[in-house]
Design an enzyme around this catalytic site. Structure first.
Site, PDB file in Angstrom:
ATOM      1  N   HIS A 102      21.757  -4.653  28.375  1.00 26.18           N
ATOM      2  CA  HIS A 102      20.735  -4.477  27.344  1.00 26.18           C
ATOM      3  C   HIS A 102      20.870  -5.567  26.262  1.00 26.18           C
ATOM      4  O   HIS A 102      19.894  -6.186  25.859  1.00 26.18           O
ATOM      5  CB  HIS A 102      20.899  -3.076  26.744  1.00 26.18           C
ATOM      6  CG  HIS A 102      19.840  -2.707  25.761  1.00 26.18           C
ATOM      7  ND1 HIS A 102      19.955  -1.644  24.900  1.00 26.18           N
ATOM      8  CD2 HIS A 102      18.631  -3.262  25.491  1.00 26.18           C
ATOM      9  CE1 HIS A 102      18.872  -1.557  24.148  1.00 26.18           C
ATOM     10  NE2 HIS A 102      18.055  -2.522  24.484  1.00 26.18           N
ATOM     11  N   GLU A 105      19.724  -8.736  27.736  1.00 27.82           N
ATOM     12  CA  GLU A 105      18.255  -8.812  27.786  1.00 27.82           C
ATOM     13  C   GLU A 105      17.701  -9.297  26.437  1.00 27.82           C
ATOM     14  O   GLU A 105      16.784 -10.102  26.378  1.00 27.82           O
ATOM     15  CB  GLU A 105      17.698  -7.425  28.134  1.00 27.82           C
ATOM     16  CG  GLU A 105      16.191  -7.284  28.023  1.00 27.82           C
ATOM     17  CD  GLU A 105      15.766  -6.049  27.243  1.00 27.82           C
ATOM     18  OE1 GLU A 105      15.017  -6.210  26.257  1.00 27.82           O
ATOM     19  OE2 GLU A 105      16.185  -4.931  27.603  1.00 27.82           O
ATOM     20  N   HIS A 106      18.287  -8.804  25.340  1.00 26.49           N
ATOM     21  CA  HIS A 106      17.849  -9.265  24.011  1.00 26.49           C
ATOM     22  C   HIS A 106      18.244 -10.724  23.771  1.00 26.49           C
ATOM     23  O   HIS A 106      17.479 -11.493  23.209  1.00 26.49           O
ATOM     24  CB  HIS A 106      18.494  -8.404  22.918  1.00 26.49           C
ATOM     25  CG  HIS A 106      17.811  -7.100  22.682  1.00 26.49           C
ATOM     26  ND1 HIS A 106      17.221  -6.775  21.490  1.00 26.49           N
ATOM     27  CD2 HIS A 106      17.616  -6.029  23.492  1.00 26.49           C
ATOM     28  CE1 HIS A 106      16.701  -5.554  21.565  1.00 26.49           C
ATOM     29  NE2 HIS A 106      16.933  -5.074  22.769  1.00 26.49           N
ATOM     30  N   GLU A 203      19.274   0.253  17.616  1.00 23.55           N
ATOM     31  CA  GLU A 203      18.302   0.809  18.568  1.00 23.55           C
ATOM     32  C   GLU A 203      18.921   1.980  19.313  1.00 23.55           C
ATOM     33  O   GLU A 203      18.305   3.038  19.477  1.00 23.55           O
ATOM     34  CB  GLU A 203      17.873  -0.276  19.575  1.00 23.55           C
ATOM     35  CG  GLU A 203      16.848   0.236  20.565  1.00 23.55           C
ATOM     36  CD  GLU A 203      16.566  -0.732  21.734  1.00 23.55           C
ATOM     37  OE1 GLU A 203      15.976  -0.276  22.726  1.00 23.55           O
ATOM     38  OE2 GLU A 203      16.935  -1.919  21.664  1.00 23.55           O
TER      39      GLU A 203
END
Length: 1026
Positions: A102, A105-106, A203
């Site tokens: 994750h 991905e950012h 998040e």
């Protein structure tokens, strides 16, 4: 963006098939015909064609290829749809919960070799006309999709995406910003305490504040305890700080390789061009490796398991004493067996969907809980699928009873099977889904095939849905007990099942905060004074990098001249049926007919308004005419693509304090079912059933539960609605229908021991709303079916004429606006106008059980047709991209934030999953000062225009053509005038608009905040605390 697997890629039953009609690209022959010319074995730009298959059900040709050098897999779906899509997905199988896929991905989207500027992903949002751009982390893959209707734009975005995925910079600074870092609370002051910061860190704190997500995550981790599914791929907040920059780079090196990639393209652009660009810009630079990312099968248990987890109590739960969840989850077969997956997905719908299903009857109707558990039904997003069944909103003492009911229901299904009519209704639903033309069809396909393809299933086989349907019918014919046998082997005789219960813990959030504090202190204890000095200096460096004006000139961009100067015209015919105005719009709907009716609520007594959303959600579900609610549900499934009612508050395009209020009835059906669809509506108008209190109680509980669950996803929407409440009359009604007022009202209704008062209220609302006197209709259908549709509508109007009655409007001031601007004496929309309305300032704080905030500030400005509205639209986009994104997300660590200009003349600032509160409100102010200072360039303005036009020109499907005009009276001509005003916006008009409407002295604004306890706000008397 992290996608929890359960909700990530919904199974076949939720995918809307078919795409928009062919748009303005003239071709001698269609894209799907051209693609049929490829031959297996043919070599194209380093790829070899493996298979070419026509898929007539979905109006496409599938071409499957492999890359010779790296083994990368490729699927192209050629279809006459100008909304072209690209996606690359990589199998990412983490073995810990640090959130490495994750955070990666950012971080890959923060700059690459060819495009080294910071954050090319967010910058491309404003340099392109994309219809979609995003990235998703699922449990076992990461996907990077985009779509656009412009060929040049497609090449630009493809170049940026390829470079980001395969050649990212992965700078340490980007890792700190996006992942996690230790930093002084105020990075400019070394004496302030050290805290955790980072976009993904916040998040995931937000995601884990949502009880549904917490439950789904635990369920998956515990049902598949032996490999990648046992960890949190998005990142467990307390594990995230264990990830190092070096581990991130290592994960990229092993997983982000073409040998571990699957490419998908869709639409009417030529395949060769895509292959050539992908080969030249990325794949030619790699050799084949063995990525070794396969997920092994989960070893099967010999006996069932039970487990328990806790969550935070929900202040808005329909019944505070019943907040437990219990669910049984079964491990099923491998998802790459397409037909087995198809069968189990259908079987799941038969078992749980709608009031005729066995589990609905046995679990929902006895009202043991408020709704099915948040995870329910078939889930094909992991290598081996699962099926889950259970309840939320139940009492702890009912645990054993629920387990017994689940076992008993499975026994009953094995004994009795399913009615043939229910199986037919499901197959009918698939037929409708294949015919319905959605505008983001490419994205639906990419998501639909992602999981199976990720584990080397055949994506082409998944697209051949009719073959699965035929095979399914054949299997039932050969063995009438086909489905019962499946239930027996997968549920009755399956030892690999997990029973997971969840209960609220009053000190859950405190425990989490304490654990985070302990983790923080453990990190701090390990630091020397030199380390602390280093952290302070790195914090300043990051702040400086975030504050520096970025040079984005290395990125490709469309120009404003690439935007179409005019919008295509949608032709509609105005007519009448039974004295009711009708708009007919001929569209290539693939044999479906779409019906809408707008019913205004001007005669409805004010005290009944809060009940209207409840009325909308029950009016098509309580039974009607000779049908009880079960039979009605069955007929809806067999004869329509769905029937629904929704509240509408439509601000006027010319005047700020004028709006239309009503409900919209919507339904669709196959042409052959038109008479049946209108018969169902006739029965709802003439004799709806409201008196079944048991049924109403079930629907009320579900509504209240759904509203309570939705706040942690859409907190910013609730904040915006509340902030706008006292600024316009429409804003006030929107809060009543869809804001925190409605959430609290539904909680009150759910808590009533007796619903007889509600049962008395619903018919009162019905006589005001389902009244042909206050109605207008719209039909979208094929030219061949239009006269038939009109005839059926006429006869429907005759059937319901008895409900027609002239009643006096409740408000004195009604403004008539002609439906057809060219026919002033013709039928009109009746708008409410409040010329004496006084907007007022108000700041509202809702304390919620979340660790993050949702914040909004709304300012009253000007309506759609006003000269300055266009400037404010461009200003909102530009402030978001050029100022607020940097302040709220990059520096502040919120997951999102920005400004938007709403249809009702309200300019709204917002933030989403935000660790800050007051600091963000001051960022909104600073944004206004930035705009007034005029410190932006022509390039900034052009980029904002591109971004605004990509939304204005987003594709509209045949079902929705002409709807803007039907609902809000905005004609193509009005839209074109607004378009010209958008093109004309310049530097001066932006500074003027900021000054005139957003400057402190000039504005009337409202503020709302949903979030955890907040001492600063509590001490400030200007806030109202809820």
């Amino acid at each position: 963006m992290f996608r929890l697997t359960r909700t990530a890629l919904q199974s076949l039953k939720r995918v809307r098939f078919s795409g928009q009609q062919p748009t303005w690209r003239q071709r001698s022959s269609s894209a799907r015909e051209e693609a049929l010319h490829y031959q297996p074995g043919q070599k194209i730009h380093g790829f070899t064609v493996k298979e070419v298959v026509a898929v007539p059900d979905l109006f496409l040709t599938a071409v499957k290829l492999t890359h010779d050098k790296t083994g990368a897999q490729y699927l192209h779906a050629a279809r006459d749809d100008s909304n072209n899509l690209f996606s690359v997905q990589l199998r990412t199988t983490p073995m810990d919960s640090t959130g490495v896929p994750h955070i990666l991905e950012h971080t890959v989207l923060c700059g690459s070799e060819k495009y080294p500027c910071r954050d090319p992903f967010f910058k491309m949002l404003n340099r392109s006309l994309s219809t979609f751009m995003n990235a998703f982390t699922a449990s076992d893959y990461t996907m990077y999709p985009f779509s656009t209707q412009n060929g040049k734009d497609f090449q630009n975005l493809l170049s940026v995406y390829l470079d980001a995925v395969f050649f990212p910079c992965l700078r340490e600074q980007d890792f700190w910003q996006e992942g996690w870092r230790l930093e002084n609370e105020d990075p400019t002051d070394a004496t302030t305490p050290l805290v955790f910061k980072g976009v993904v860190f916040n998040e995931m704190k937000g995601a884990f504040s949502d009880n549904e997500s917490v439950y789904a995550q635990h369920l998956q981790n515990k049902l598949y305890p032996d490999h990648t599914y046992s960890v949190v791929s998005g990142g467990e907040p307390l594990a995230i700080p264990e990830l190092t920059w070096e581990q991130l780079r290592q994960f990229h090196a092993t997983h982000y390789h073409p040998s571990n990639a699957r490419f998908f393209t869709y639409g009417d652009l030529p395949l060769e061009n895509h292959l050539k660009q992908i080969q030249e810009e990325a794949l030619s630079k790699f050799e084949r490796i063995n990525p070794n990312t396969e997920v092994p099968s989960q070893p099967l248990w010999t006996s069932p398991r039970e487990d328990h987890v806790t969550c935070s109590p929900d202040a808005l739960a329909p019944d505070p004493t019943r907040q437990n969840t219990l669910c049984v989850s079964y491990l099923l077969g491998d998802i790459t067996d397409t037909f087995e997956g198809f069968t189990l997905s259908l079987l799941s719908s038969l078992m749980i969907s709608g009031p005729n299903s066995p589990f609905y009857k046995s679990l929902i109707e006895p009202k043991i809980g408020s709704d099915f558990s948040s995870v329910v039904g078939y889930d094909g997003s992991t290598k081996e699928a699962s099926f889950s069944i259970g309840l939320q909103g139940m009492a702890e003492e009912d645990t054993e009873r629920v387990k017994q009911i689940i076992n008993q229901t499975i026994d009953d299904i094995i004994e009795n099977g399913f009615e043939e009519e229910r199986i037919e209704a499901l197959i009918h639903k698939i037929e409708i889904q294949m015919k319905h033309q959605s505008t983001n069809f490419g994205l639906s396909l990419a998501s639909y095939i992602a999981s199976s393809w990720n584990h080397d299933g055949d994506p082409v086989e998944l697209l051949r849905i009719s073959e699965s349907v035929a095979k399914f019918r054949q299997a039932l014919k050969e063995n009438p007990r086909f489905l019962q046998d499946k239930v027996k082997s997968y549920f009755k005789e399956n030892a690999h099942r997990l029973t997971l219960s969840m209960s609220p813990d009053e000190v859950y959030l405190e425990k989490q905060a304490k654990a985070e504090e302990e983790k923080l202190q453990e990190k701090i204890r390990a630091l020397s004074d030199g380390d602390k000095k280093d952290i302070y200096e790195k914090g300043l460096e990051l702040l400086a990098a975030q504050s520096k004006t970025q040079d984005a000139s290395c990125l490709p961009a469309l120009k404003v001249s690439d935007i179409e100067p005019t919008t295509p015209v949608t032709h509609v015919q105005m007519s009448a049926a039974g004295g009711v105005p009708v708009q007919y719009c001929e569209q290539p709907t693939n044999g479906l007919v779409y019906f809408r009716a707008m019913c205004n609520l001007n005669t409805l007594p004010e005290d009944l308004r809060l009940y209207v959303p409840l009325f909308c959600s029950v009016i098509t579900k309580m039974g009607c005419g000779a049908l009880d609610y079960r039979q009605q549900s069955q007929q809806k499934e067999l004869r329509t693509g769905g029937m629904s009612a929704s509240t509408q508050v439509i601000p006027d395009s010319d005047l700020m304090d004028t709006f239309e209020q009503g409900i919209l009835l919507s339904s669709s059906c196959l042409e052959r079912n038109l008479p049946h669809m209108f018969q169902l509506w006739s029965d709802i108008f003439n004799s709806p059933h409201f008196d079944n209190e048991e049924r109403l109680r079930v629907l009320v509980m579900m509504c209240a539960q759904e509203l309570a669950n939705g706040i942690s996803y859409s907190g910013h929407m609730y904040a915006m609605t509340r902030a706008a409440r006292h600024l316009t009359p429409a804003g006030d009604l929107q809060e009543t229908f869809g804001g925190m007022d409605q959430v609290k009202f539904m909680k009150r209704i759910a808590e009533m021991p007796n619903l007889s008062q509600v049962i008395r209220t619903l018919p009162r609302i019905k006589k005001h709303l389902l009244n042909p006197e206050n109605m207008r209709c719209a039909i979208n259908a094929t030219p061949q079916k239009m006269s038939d549709s009109a005839a059926q509508l006429e006869s429907f109007m005759k059937d319901v004429a008895g409900n027609r009655k002239e009643r006096k409007p409740v408000r004195a001031n009604i403004l008539n606006k002609p439906l057809d601007p060219l026919d002033v004496s013709g039928p009109s929309r009746k708008l409410i106008t409040e010329p004496t309305f006084q907007p007022c300032q108000m700041k509202t704080f809702f304390q919620m059980p979340f660790p993050v905030n949702f914040i909004s500030e709304c300012v009253r400005t000007v309506p759609f047709s006003h000269q300055d509205n266009a400037s404010l639209c461009i200003l909102a986009r530009m402030m978001s991209a050029k100022f607020l994104h940097g302040e709220i997300r990059e520096k502040g660590g919120a997951y999102g934030g920005g400004a938007k200009m709403g249809g009702g003349g309200l300019f709204s600032f917002y933030s989403y999953r935000d660790p800050n509160s007051v600091q963000t409100l001051s960022a909104f102010r600073k944004g206004i000062d930035w705009a007034k200072s005029g410190k932006f360039t022509q390039q900034d303005i052009d980029e904002a225009k591109l971004s605004v036009f990509s939304a204005v020109d987003s594709p509209v499907g045949p079902a929705d053509k002409g709807m803007g005009r039907f609902l809000s009276g905005v004609t193509d001509e009005m839209r074109q005038s607004h378009r010209q005003r958008l093109f004309a916006v310049d530097h001066k008009s932006l500074v003027d608009a900021a000054d005139r409407y957003l400057g402190l002295g000039q504005r009337t604004c409202g503020v709302a905040l949903l979030g955890p306890e907040n001492d600063i706000i509590k001490k400030d008397p200007s806030w109202i605390l809820k």
